[in-house]
Design a protein around this motif. Structure first.
Motif, PDB file in Angstrom:
ATOM      1  N   MET A 178       0.876  -0.917  -0.290  1.00  0.00           N
ATOM      2  CA  MET A 178       0.243   0.372   0.178  1.00  0.00           C
ATOM      3  C   MET A 178       0.538   1.284   0.264  1.00  0.00           C
ATOM      4  SD  MET A 178      -3.144   0.928  -0.353  1.00  0.00           S
ATOM      5  CE  MET A 178      -3.965  -0.059  -0.684  1.00  0.00           C
ATOM      6  N   GLU A 179       1.866   0.979   0.977  1.00  0.00           N
ATOM      7  CA  GLU A 179       3.153   2.082   0.677  1.00  0.00           C
ATOM      8  C   GLU A 179       3.570   2.320  -0.555  1.00  0.00           C
ATOM      9  OE1 GLU A 179       7.093   3.968   2.551  1.00  0.00           O
ATOM     10  OE2 GLU A 179       5.449   2.380   3.912  1.00  0.00           O
ATOM     11  N   VAL A 180       4.009   1.770  -1.262  1.00  0.00           N
ATOM     12  CA  VAL A 180       4.040   1.694  -3.145  1.00  0.00           C
ATOM     13  C   VAL A 180       3.163   3.006  -3.718  1.00  0.00           C
ATOM     14  CG1 VAL A 180       4.685   0.918  -4.684  1.00  0.00           C
ATOM     15  CG2 VAL A 180       5.884  -0.140  -2.566  1.00  0.00           C
ATOM     16  N   ALA A 181       2.232   1.939  -3.496  1.00  0.00           N
ATOM     17  CA  ALA A 181       0.862   2.179  -3.976  1.00  0.00           C
ATOM     18  C   ALA A 181       0.574   3.899  -3.987  1.00  0.00           C
ATOM     19  CB  ALA A 181      -0.366   1.397  -3.539  1.00  0.00           C
ATOM     20  N   THR A 182       0.872   3.868  -2.476  1.00  0.00           N
ATOM     21  CA  THR A 182       0.283   5.996  -1.838  1.00  0.00           C
ATOM     22  C   THR A 182       1.886   6.271  -3.027  1.00  0.00           C
ATOM     23  OG1 THR A 182      -0.786   5.223  -0.364  1.00  0.00           O
ATOM     24  CG2 THR A 182       0.600   7.203  -0.729  1.00  0.00           C
ATOM     25  N   LEU A 183       3.470   5.726  -2.554  1.00  0.00           N
ATOM     26  CA  LEU A 183       3.975   6.808  -3.215  1.00  0.00           C
ATOM     27  C   LEU A 183       4.369   6.384  -4.756  1.00  0.00           C
ATOM     28  CD1 LEU A 183       6.798   5.693  -1.463  1.00  0.00           C
ATOM     29  CD2 LEU A 183       5.471   7.623  -1.199  1.00  0.00           C
TER      30      LEU A 183
END
Length: 130
Positions: free
Chosen positions: A69-74
């Motif tokens: 999810m962090e990869v998605a956000t970034l």
């Protein structure tokens, strides 16, 4: 002396039009490249978000789903920032077009007069910039 200025002015006018067209072409090329980059970041964001949500449903460990999810956000943030670059590329293309139009408006009559005159112009080898 006025013939030299006229020839120099015509050459400068044509040069400015060529440069304005080149800037417009570069801006359009840059925009397309940046738009492709934005699309890639958006695809990565969507994919990472989908994987994170799917892993959550499958009860995969929390650090893994959180990392996706962090990869998605970034990736989404990067896509948004690249989108701002696309907007600026559009502004650059518009300014290049305005430059071209301003040059035509300001110097177009001189260029038309140079093309349609019936006065024999001096030989280029005779006219040298000093």
């Amino acid at each position: 002396m006025s013939v030299i200025r006229t020839v120099y002015g015509a050459a400068t006018y044509v040069g400015l039009l060529v440069k304005a067209a080149a800037y417009g072409a570069r801006a359009a090329t840059t925009r397309r490249a940046v738009e492709r980059m934005r699309s890639r970041y958006q695809d990565r964001a969507d994919s990472a978000r989908y994987l994170s949500e799917a892993m959550t449903v499958l009860q995969v460990d929390e650090p893994t789903t959180t990392a996706y999810m962090e990869v998605a956000t970034l990736s989404q943030s990067a896509a948004d920032h690249v989108g701002a670059i696309v907007s600026e590329a559009d502004v650059l293309a518009a300014l290049a077009e305005q430059l071209s139009e301003a040059n035509i408006a300001q110097h177009g009559r001189m260029a038309d007069a140079n093309r349609t005159h019936d006065v024999q112009m001096a030989d280029r080898s005779f006219i040298k910039r000093t």
